[in-house]
Enzyme design. Structure first.
Site, PDB file in Angstrom:
ATOM      1  N   HIS A 307       0.848  -1.200   0.000  1.00 57.88           N
ATOM      2  CA  HIS A 307       0.000   0.000   0.000  1.00 57.88           C
ATOM      3  C   HIS A 307       0.878   1.242   0.000  1.00 57.88           C
ATOM      4  O   HIS A 307       1.942   1.245   0.610  1.00 57.88           O
ATOM      5  CB  HIS A 307      -0.915   0.008   1.232  1.00 57.88           C
ATOM      6  CG  HIS A 307      -2.027   1.003   1.120  1.00 57.88           C
ATOM      7  ND1 HIS A 307      -1.862   2.331   1.428  1.00 57.88           N
ATOM      8  CD2 HIS A 307      -3.304   0.865   0.699  1.00 57.88           C
ATOM      9  CE1 HIS A 307      -3.005   2.970   1.218  1.00 57.88           C
ATOM     10  NE2 HIS A 307      -3.892   2.107   0.768  1.00 57.88           N
ATOM     11  N   ASP A 364      -7.934  -4.478  -0.569  1.00 58.86           N
ATOM     12  CA  ASP A 364      -8.487  -4.870  -1.875  1.00 58.86           C
ATOM     13  C   ASP A 364      -8.381  -6.375  -2.101  1.00 58.86           C
ATOM     14  O   ASP A 364      -9.171  -6.964  -2.834  1.00 58.86           O
ATOM     15  CB  ASP A 364      -7.752  -4.156  -3.019  1.00 58.86           C
ATOM     16  CG  ASP A 364      -7.844  -2.654  -2.882  1.00 58.86           C
ATOM     17  OD1 ASP A 364      -8.951  -2.162  -2.615  1.00 58.86           O
ATOM     18  OD2 ASP A 364      -6.814  -1.973  -3.017  1.00 58.86           O
TER      19      ASP A 364
HETATM   20  C1  MLT Z   1      -8.140   3.976  -0.401  1.00 55.90           C
HETATM   21  O1  MLT Z   1      -8.798   3.402   0.474  1.00 55.90           O
HETATM   22  O2  MLT Z   1      -8.516   5.047  -0.904  1.00 55.90           O
HETATM   23  C2  MLT Z   1      -6.952   3.278  -0.945  1.00 55.90           C
HETATM   24  O3  MLT Z   1      -6.381   2.426  -0.003  1.00 55.90           O
HETATM   25  C3  MLT Z   1      -5.976   4.159  -1.642  1.00 55.90           C
HETATM   26  C4  MLT Z   1      -5.258   5.218  -0.855  1.00 55.90           C
HETATM   27  O4  MLT Z   1      -5.535   5.535   0.274  1.00 55.90           O
HETATM   28  O5  MLT Z   1      -4.314   5.784  -1.444  1.00 55.90           O
END
Ligand code: MLT
Length: 424
Positions: A307, A364
């Site tokens: 992430h 995800d």
């Molecule tokens: C989100 O929940 O929006 C994703 O994990 C992406 C992010 O935070 O950059």
């Protein structure tokens, strides 16, 4: 004493104020730097740029902390209903039982969409991706509620726009699925709660005796809460920038839906299942794909791992992993693709290559597995993310508007041709 930082450049010293957040985060305020020195800052992709001050969500990527308005994601997921979390994000406080009831009733009054919108649905081919249908239909709400076009006029009007959007998005989302299936549309059943109503609009009529499974409804509630906000991610930043031009809430959220669509953002959950399907079609050899992921020269990429802001683990993934196990067990699901996912997760969590590169399964990875287990088709996964993220987008848009934030207008460092003549 107010803190500041110094910038030394071409023999001059510029003093820059340092802003400190309530959790001790520090930022150098460069908003006057250009006027003082002619310098701008360069940060492609805004990876180290705070675009705003915000009181909505706190995230510590090193420690794996995610809190909304001060409440941890763990506590919210364990105890709360999605609509109450939406209220918390948008209005700043967790609703009392009375406020919660009134809020839910208001939402219920607006779940129907204008019958003329069905004509727009009818115009989409069944091959239309539901995310495209969703964003188009959200924009088209401006046509049915033209009073929403100018968000600067009345706070009550803005509030009605917010309620309408929260109420109608599940209807539009379920209808975008029905369009894809070529099925007749299901109308909202207002005796059901927000999550149950969505499940009803998605699945009733597929089987005559469709009954909402409480395990599925609970998992869905948790998934929506887990996705409700994530501070200045790509789609929230899009919503804020679009809204900063005084575009309406519907137009701004529609832009957010489009930003979410890509596989590097919300589209990742769909990409995970597609990757698992491909591994299955190729014989299900997980080790082979682990080797491919490690091979620099192989274009294969493990989707749903690592992430951008979490450096050690994604707190949402920890919660959802548990929920994933519960859902699969209670539904008695045996699915080869899910088995491949489990093997992949097991190997990646132990293998030093992935551990040292912080390639842990993120939200995800697991959300796609649950969606699949509860019967949501793959190209609806990102729509589910959008449904969950809606309160976050609204809260970010509302905060931006209430603070009278200036229009988003970054600068650039031009690296093209200098002036030249057209030799014709
Ligand atoms: C989100 O929940 O929006 C994703 O994990 C992406 C992010 O935070 O950059």
């Amino acid at each position: 004493m107010a803190k500041s930082a110094e910038l030394h450049f071409e023999g001059k010293v510029y003093e820059l104020p340092v802003v400190e957040g309530t959790e001790g985060e520090k930022a150098v305020d460069i908003s006057k730097l250009r006027g003082q020195s002619g310098l701008i800052t360069l940060d492609v992709g805004f990876k180290n740029t705070g675009s705003t001050k915000s009181a909505i969500t706190f995230l510590d990527g090193e420690k794996g902390i995610l809190r909304h308005r001060g409440y941890t994601i763990e506590e919210l997921c364990e105890k709360a209903q999605f609509l109450d979390v939406a209220y918390l994000l948008i209005y700043g406080e967790y609703p009392t039982p009375e406020v919660s009831k009134t809020f839910a009733e208001k939402i219920t009054l607006h779940t129907l969409v204008h019958e003329d919108m069905r004509k727009i649905f009818d115009g989409f081919p069944t091959s239309a991706h539901p995310m495209g249908v969703l964003s188009s239909l959200v924009t088209s709400l401006t046509a049915f509620y033209p009073e929403s076009l100018d968000p600067t006029t009345s706070p009550e009007g803005v509030n009605t726009t917010i309620i309408r959007l929260l109420a109608k998005l599940p209807t539009i989302a379920a209808w975008s699925y029905k369009n894809e299936m070529g099925h007749p549309l299901n109308y909202p059943k207002n005796k059901l709660n927000y999550v149950e109503n969505f499940l009803h609009m998605m699945f009733a009529l597929r089987t005559d005796d469709y009954e909402i499974n409480p395990v599925v409804a609970a998992a869905m509630n948790k998934l929506l809460i887990l996705h409700a906000d994530h501070e200045q991610n790509c789609s929230a930043a899009t919503v804020r920038v679009v809204g900063s031009s005084q575009a309406s809430l519907y137009a701004s959220v529609s832009a957010g839906i489009n930003a979410l669509w890509g596989r590097l953002h919300g589209g990742a959950n769909q990409a995970v299942i597609e990757m698992l399907e491909n591994i299955k079609a190729d014989g299900g050899d997980v080790e082979k794909y682990i080797a491919k992921a490690k091979d620099k020269n192989d274009p294969f990429r493990l989707m749903g791992f690592g992430h951008r802001v979490y450096k050690n683990f994604d707190p949402r993934a920890r919660i959802i992993k548990k929920s994933c196990d519960d859902v699969l067990e209670s539904l008695g699901i045996h699915d080869e693709t899910l088995e491949i996912a489990k093997k992949l997760e097991e190997v990646a969590l132990k293998d030093d290559y992935f551990v040292s590169r912080k390639l842990f399964p993120n939200v995800d990875f697991y959300s796609g597995i649950i969606y699949r287990a509860i019967g949501i088709p793959t190209d609806m996964f990102t729509v589910m993310f959008a449904l969950g993220r809606l309160p976050g987008w609204i809260a970010q848009w509302k905060e931006m508007r209430e603070e009278g934030q200036a229009i988003g207008r970054p600068r650039q460092v031009y690296v093209g041709e200098n002036e030249r003549k057209l030799n014709i």
